[in-house]
Design a protein around this motif. Structure first.
Motif: not given
Length: 420
Positions: A246-250, A397-420
């Motif tokens: 999604d636009a915010d990588s959540r 978004t990525a055009d391949n699956r050799a990536t960890e972009t979605s793990v990083r996206g999870f922690y982007k929102f996680y950090r916003e919520l936990l203020h870390v």
């Protein structure tokens, strides 16, 4: 005696590594204070959490119990046909009110089994047993005001049969929270058909809940960890596929098209540890499939923050819920779906392919162990960091699956919520 690393409490505030999203401080998997903060700021914060299927509570008074983080929740069908969700905790002594996984409550009332306090579906307390005492003796104080005794009622939205709830009054409506990309995939997978539950099972995983969520978003591991995937060409990185956010990588969607696999040097050489070239299937019909969707996607995993997964493994459609149980355990609940519109042949294929997923599934059983390997591997050294740089250091978004972009996206929102 040294402290159990599974229940360590931070002596200082959690600080994220200076490298940002490409590093994960492993203490978040074992720190008791982080776990408590997640309950308050994440699960009971501005997020939408999956509860279950509206299909399973068809009539007035039908209920299904679930959890949001540690908090017990019950969802019920009201007289007007709407779905309600309330915190499943009596205001008197804190007992569970609905203690069975699923059932029916007569007259759409919630009755506490402990002292028989009764509530309606708006959370209002209708009755307190012996409120006036017995023959003028005992009972509640004269200034007791039953109208001030309530259960917590949650916001609820239903999306193609999926019931989500939130504690937050400020979080955006569910469809806006998901965004058009994620909404489209839910509609593509479930829309226009009548759901039918084929099976449900759950298991306890020996790891922090976030390790399973990371795994569901880790597009790098499937054809490496899961021998069955690679051996029988169900899902390889050499097939067409990609990752959407999604636009915010959540939220995350990974997809692949099995029939486009043209092989690669890594697979054809047999050098990959996961590759088993001498294995065969006694019954090859196990992996027979029909192309179910016009986009020709044969495998997709959609992970919606924080803990919901919508799966398509060939023609096996299902949901997964992740519930934390303390810092070092979580429960994973699988629900496999069919549709009333399925032909008998399609229904048979879905049932066969149910053997691919779940705690003992041919392409899922390793996931039940690998999180525990990580939990054990990082124990005792909470100051180290995991490195997640596959595919770069950013999100999107990525055009391949050799990536960890979605793990990083999870922690982007996680950090916003936990203020870390």
């Amino acid at each position: 005696m040294s402290a159990d690393p599974a229940t360590v409490t931070l002596r200082q505030p959690l600080r994220w590594p200076s490298e940002g999203l490409s590093r994960i401080p492993v203490r978040i998997y074992s720190d008791a204070q982080v776990y408590r903060d997640e309950q308050d700021l994440l699960f009971r914060g501005p997020t939408w959490n999956y509860l279950g299927l509206a299909h399973e509570i068809p009539g007035e008074g039908d209920f299904l119990t679930s959890r949001i983080g540690d908090t017990p929740v019950v969802m019920m069908r009201a007289a007007d046909g709407s779905v309600r969700a309330l915190v499943n905790r009596c205001a008197h002594k804190g007992s569970l009110i609905c203690y069975e996984p699923q059932g029916h409550s007569a007259h759409a009332r919630l009755v506490c089994p402990y002292h028989n306090w009764i509530y309606d579906l708006d959370g209002k307390c209708l009755s307190v047993a012996f409120e006036k005492g017995i023959q003028g003796r005992g009972g509640m104080p004269e200034d007791f005001d039953r109208s001030q005794v309530t259960l917590r009622v949650l916001r609820v939205e239903v999306l193609h049969g999926l019931v989500f709830a939130t504690f937050s009054d400020s979080v955006a409506p569910l469809r806006d929270y998901l965004g058009p990309e994620m909404l489209h995939h839910v509609e593509r997978t479930l829309g226009g058909r009548t759901l039918k539950v084929l099976a449900r099972y759950s298991h306890i995983m020996p790891n922090n809940w976030k390790l399973y969520i990371e795994n569901s978003r880790d597009t790098y591991h499937p054809s490496l960890l899961h021998s069955f995937f690679a051996t029988f060409k169900l899902n390889r990185l050499s097939a067409d596929g990609g990752v959407q956010h999604d636009a915010d990588s959540r939220h995350h969607l990974v997809f692949a098209k099995r029939h486009t696999d043209v092989g690669s040097a890594e697979y054809s050489s047999g050098t990959l540890r996961a590759m088993k070239t001498d294995y065969g299937l006694e019954d090859p019909s196990l992996i027979d499939q029909w192309i179910e969707f016009p986009d020709q996607i044969t495998n997709s995993i959609q992970s919606l923050f924080p803990g919901f997964v919508l799966q398509q493994i060939l023609n096996s459609i299902g949901t997964r819920q992740t519930h934390p149980i303390g810092v070092d355990k979580c429960e994973l609940i699988w629900t496999l779906l069919g549709f009333e519109e399925d032909t008998p042949e399609q229904a048979e294929i879905r049932l066969k392919q149910s053997n691919l997923v779940g705690p003992h599934g041919f392409v899922s059983m390793e996931d039940g162990a690998i999180g525990g390997f990580v939990q054990r591997g990082v124990a005792g050294d909470p100051d180290i960091h995991a490195l997640v740089e596959m595919g770069g250091r950013g999100v999107g978004t990525a055009d391949n699956r050799a990536t960890e972009t979605s793990v990083r996206g999870f922690y982007k929102f996680y950090r916003e919520l936990l203020h870390v």
